[in-house]
Design a protein around this motif. Structure first.
Motif, PDB file in Angstrom:
ATOM      1  N   ALA A 163       0.689  -1.768  -0.473  1.00  0.00           N
ATOM      2  CA  ALA A 163      -0.009  -0.114   0.219  1.00  0.00           C
ATOM      3  C   ALA A 163       0.709   1.171   0.416  1.00  0.00           C
ATOM      4  N   VAL A 164       1.879   1.294   0.169  1.00  0.00           N
ATOM      5  CA  VAL A 164       3.049   2.450   0.202  1.00  0.00           C
ATOM      6  C   VAL A 164       3.699   2.396  -1.401  1.00  0.00           C
ATOM      7  N   ASP A 165       3.413   3.925  -1.334  1.00  0.00           N
ATOM      8  CA  ASP A 165       3.350   4.125  -2.712  1.00  0.00           C
ATOM      9  C   ASP A 165       5.360   4.307  -2.482  1.00  0.00           C
ATOM     10  N   GLN A 166       5.621   3.237  -4.370  1.00  0.00           N
ATOM     11  CA  GLN A 166       6.795   3.216  -4.643  1.00  0.00           C
ATOM     12  C   GLN A 166       7.808   4.454  -4.879  1.00  0.00           C
ATOM     13  N   GLY A 167       6.833   5.195  -5.147  1.00  0.00           N
ATOM     14  CA  GLY A 167       7.525   6.907  -5.040  1.00  0.00           C
ATOM     15  C   GLY A 167       8.208   7.040  -4.010  1.00  0.00           C
ATOM     16  N   GLN A 168       8.111   6.934  -2.230  1.00  0.00           N
ATOM     17  CA  GLN A 168       8.556   7.419  -1.387  1.00  0.00           C
ATOM     18  C   GLN A 168      10.540   6.544  -1.272  1.00  0.00           C
ATOM     19  N   LEU A 169      10.104   5.184  -1.880  1.00  0.00           N
ATOM     20  CA  LEU A 169      11.459   4.026  -1.991  1.00  0.00           C
ATOM     21  C   LEU A 169      12.405   5.027  -3.318  1.00  0.00           C
ATOM     22  N   GLU A 170      11.736   5.299  -4.018  1.00  0.00           N
ATOM     23  CA  GLU A 170      12.609   5.724  -4.808  1.00  0.00           C
ATOM     24  C   GLU A 170      13.072   7.511  -4.291  1.00  0.00           C
ATOM     25  N   ALA A 171      12.204   8.121  -3.877  1.00  0.00           N
ATOM     26  CA  ALA A 171      12.884   9.028  -2.779  1.00  0.00           C
ATOM     27  C   ALA A 171      14.092   8.866  -2.741  1.00  0.00           C
ATOM     28  N   ALA A 172      13.748   7.764  -1.380  1.00  0.00           N
ATOM     29  CA  ALA A 172      15.038   7.312  -0.545  1.00  0.00           C
ATOM     30  C   ALA A 172      16.336   7.216  -1.013  1.00  0.00           C
ATOM     31  N   ALA A 173      16.015   6.282  -2.152  1.00  0.00           N
ATOM     32  CA  ALA A 173      17.324   5.983  -2.466  1.00  0.00           C
ATOM     33  C   ALA A 173      18.344   7.141  -2.780  1.00  0.00           C
ATOM     34  N   ALA A 174      16.848   7.885  -3.663  1.00  0.00           N
ATOM     35  CA  ALA A 174      18.179   9.067  -4.297  1.00  0.00           C
ATOM     36  C   ALA A 174      18.273   9.823  -2.912  1.00  0.00           C
ATOM     37  N   LEU A 175      18.319  10.195  -2.131  1.00  0.00           N
ATOM     38  CA  LEU A 175      18.621  10.092  -1.168  1.00  0.00           C
ATOM     39  C   LEU A 175      20.040   9.899  -0.653  1.00  0.00           C
ATOM     40  N   GLY A 176      20.149   8.405  -0.765  1.00  0.00           N
ATOM     41  CA  GLY A 176      21.688   7.744  -0.163  1.00  0.00           C
ATOM     42  C   GLY A 176      20.434   6.763   0.798  1.00  0.00           C
ATOM     43  N   ILE A 177      19.294   6.557   1.081  1.00  0.00           N
ATOM     44  CA  ILE A 177      19.322   6.252   2.562  1.00  0.00           C
ATOM     45  C   ILE A 177      19.314   4.380   2.431  1.00  0.00           C
ATOM     46  N   GLN A 215      15.425   2.229   4.761  1.00  0.00           N
ATOM     47  CA  GLN A 215      14.195   3.009   3.903  1.00  0.00           C
ATOM     48  C   GLN A 215      13.133   1.802   4.798  1.00  0.00           C
ATOM     49  N   ILE A 216      13.429   0.395   5.247  1.00  0.00           N
ATOM     50  CA  ILE A 216      12.406  -0.106   5.290  1.00  0.00           C
ATOM     51  C   ILE A 216      11.225   0.792   6.674  1.00  0.00           C
ATOM     52  N   ARG A 217      12.384   0.494   7.582  1.00  0.00           N
ATOM     53  CA  ARG A 217      12.393   0.688   9.481  1.00  0.00           C
ATOM     54  C   ARG A 217      11.705   1.538   9.253  1.00  0.00           C
ATOM     55  N   ARG A 218      12.224   3.426   8.630  1.00  0.00           N
ATOM     56  CA  ARG A 218      11.861   4.054   8.982  1.00  0.00           C
ATOM     57  C   ARG A 218      10.766   4.405   7.510  1.00  0.00           C
ATOM     58  N   ILE A 219      10.559   4.607   6.400  1.00  0.00           N
ATOM     59  CA  ILE A 219       9.659   4.991   5.514  1.00  0.00           C
ATOM     60  C   ILE A 219       8.915   4.018   5.181  1.00  0.00           C
ATOM     61  N   VAL A 220       9.592   2.939   4.780  1.00  0.00           N
ATOM     62  CA  VAL A 220       8.212   1.394   4.702  1.00  0.00           C
ATOM     63  C   VAL A 220       7.244   1.257   5.714  1.00  0.00           C
ATOM     64  N   LEU A 221       7.414   0.625   6.945  1.00  0.00           N
ATOM     65  CA  LEU A 221       7.227   0.013   8.114  1.00  0.00           C
ATOM     66  C   LEU A 221       6.075   0.931   8.738  1.00  0.00           C
ATOM     67  N   ALA A 222       7.617   2.393   8.623  1.00  0.00           N
ATOM     68  CA  ALA A 222       6.168   3.627   9.360  1.00  0.00           C
ATOM     69  C   ALA A 222       4.813   3.874   8.836  1.00  0.00           C
ATOM     70  N   GLN A 223       5.338   4.335   7.159  1.00  0.00           N
ATOM     71  CA  GLN A 223       3.489   4.182   6.910  1.00  0.00           C
ATOM     72  C   GLN A 223       2.937   3.051   6.530  1.00  0.00           C
ATOM     73  N   ALA A 224       3.341   2.158   6.394  1.00  0.00           N
ATOM     74  CA  ALA A 224       3.008   1.121   5.836  1.00  0.00           C
ATOM     75  C   ALA A 224       1.720   0.272   7.402  1.00  0.00           C
ATOM     76  N   MET A 225       1.863   0.886   8.577  1.00  0.00           N
ATOM     77  CA  MET A 225       1.389   0.389   9.736  1.00  0.00           C
ATOM     78  C   MET A 225      -0.107   1.157   9.992  1.00  0.00           C
ATOM     79  N   ARG A 226      -0.260   1.876   8.655  1.00  0.00           N
ATOM     80  CA  ARG A 226      -2.265   2.674   8.882  1.00  0.00           C
ATOM     81  C   ARG A 226      -2.263   1.676   8.556  1.00  0.00           C
ATOM     82  N   ALA A 227      -1.849   1.068   7.408  1.00  0.00           N
ATOM     83  CA  ALA A 227      -3.027   0.051   6.354  1.00  0.00           C
ATOM     84  C   ALA A 227      -2.349  -1.666   7.507  1.00  0.00           C
ATOM     85  N   ILE A 228      -2.017  -1.675   8.021  1.00  0.00           N
ATOM     86  CA  ILE A 228      -1.225  -2.797   8.703  1.00  0.00           C
ATOM     87  C   ILE A 228      -1.668  -2.640  10.708  1.00  0.00           C
TER      88      ILE A 228
END
Length: 342
Positions: free
Chosen positions: A197-211, A216-229
């Motif tokens: 349910a998390v937009d793939q653009g979030q991962l692309e932006a995080a990868a562009a920032l060098g995270i 990325q999984i812990r602070r971006i993906v799971l943090a946003q996925a928790m609302r759906a989980i």
């Protein structure tokens, strides 16, 4: 020919404004229509029928002697039942934590690009969702019949250290293993759905920032996925709490098993089942309250102004009552008339 005046331009029989009687209102004019509120007779009949049924049910609870409320009050807080509730909570906590940890690993294995990891994760989920929980529990309870000893060594080689399986996996351990492995299969699909349910653009932006990927999984993906989980996960945990009653086949002293033991001795089946029911209702209600506040916590990024909680509503209502009472208690100061002057 002289200029054409308004009187000449007016059609025959037409009256000038203010010189004749007012014209009747148009048929589409809503002013003369009478507004009648809709009367929902079926809704009122259904409401009355529901109130009557609920009243009859409450009256039956209070007056039917079969419920034996004296026996209920004797056992609901007894030491045996309270210890059984604690065992139920332990089973639920262990299976929830371990099951969702393993389920999260399985979910990311299914989302990986490795066909081996995808196949292993899919096969695990397929098998453990296909086998009933009670069958899994009985299987793990009889693990010693399949593996008498458990050891550590080189795969397909010598064993350096081994121990009797019964001494490592007792009755409680077998129950935790069975509940955990069963729960992990469902938790994996819950977590995978939240991650998708998390937009793939979030991962692309995080990868562009060098995270880093793990961050990325812990602070971006799971943090946003928790609302759906969380909504589905909360429902699954409540189902697991009630599903722990299945371990009665292993003679573990959880809530339902102890209720069975007691009414097997004294024959008071209905009040003892009511004791177990009351405790399950209390525990599921507490889990529902916890789920509400956890969902509210993870919704902060999407909802800037969340609605007030029930406690906040109650506090606001009490403040309103206090302010209204304070205003009523204030003395009334009469106004001075204009003739009064000193």
């Amino acid at each position: 020919m002289g200029p054409i005046t308004d009187s000449a331009a007016a059609p025959p029989g037409a009256a000038f404004p203010g010189t004749g009687p007012e014209a009747p209102p148009a048929p589409d004019d809503p002013a003369p229509l009478r507004v009648v509120p809709a009367r929902h007779y079926a809704r009122w009949v259904a409401a009355v029928a529901v109130v009557v049924l609920v009243t009859q049910f409450v009256h039956g609870l209070a007056t039917n002697p079969v419920w034996e409320w004296g026996v209920f009050s004797e056992y609901v807080l007894s030491e045996t039942i309270v210890q059984a509730v604690w065992v139920t909570l332990q089973l639920t906590a262990y299976a929830t934590v371990l099951g969702f940890l393993l389920g999260t690993v399985l979910a990311f294995m299914r989302l990986s690009r490795s066909p081996v990891l995808q196949t292993v994760a899919w096969t695990y989920i397929w098998i453990f969702r296909s086998i009933p929980m009670i069958v899994q529990l009985v299987f793990w309870f009889n693990l010693s019949a399949l593996y008498e000893r458990l050891g550590v060594g080189i795969p397909f080689g010598p064993v350096f250290w081994s121990v009797d399986s019964n001494s490592v996996i007792g009755t409680m351990g077998a129950a935790v293993i069975g509940l955990t492995l069963h729960q992990a299969a469902y938790a994996a699909e819950i977590v995978r759905g939240g991650v998708l349910a998390v937009d793939q653009g979030q991962l692309e932006a995080a990868a562009a920032l060098g995270i880093p990927r793990l961050r990325q999984i812990r602070r971006i993906v799971l943090a946003q996925a928790m609302r759906a989980i969380l909504p589905t996960a909360g429902n699954e945990i409540i189902g697991l709490l009630k599903g722990t009653s299945v371990v009665y086949v292993m003679s573990i002293g959880e809530l339902f098993y102890q209720a069975q033991v007691i009414y097997g001795r004294n024959g008071r089946v209905i009040p003892l089942l009511l004791v177990a029911t009351a405790w399950y209702v209390v525990l599921t209600s507490l889990l529902s309250v916890a789920q509400y506040y956890v969902e509210r916590h993870y919704a902060r990024g999407a909802d800037r102004t969340p609605p007030p909680t029930p406690i906040q509503r109650a506090r606001h209502f009490l403040r309103t009552l206090r302010s209204a009472a304070a205003q009523r208690n204030q003395p009334v100061i009469p106004l001075k008339s204009s003739g009064d002057s000193r």
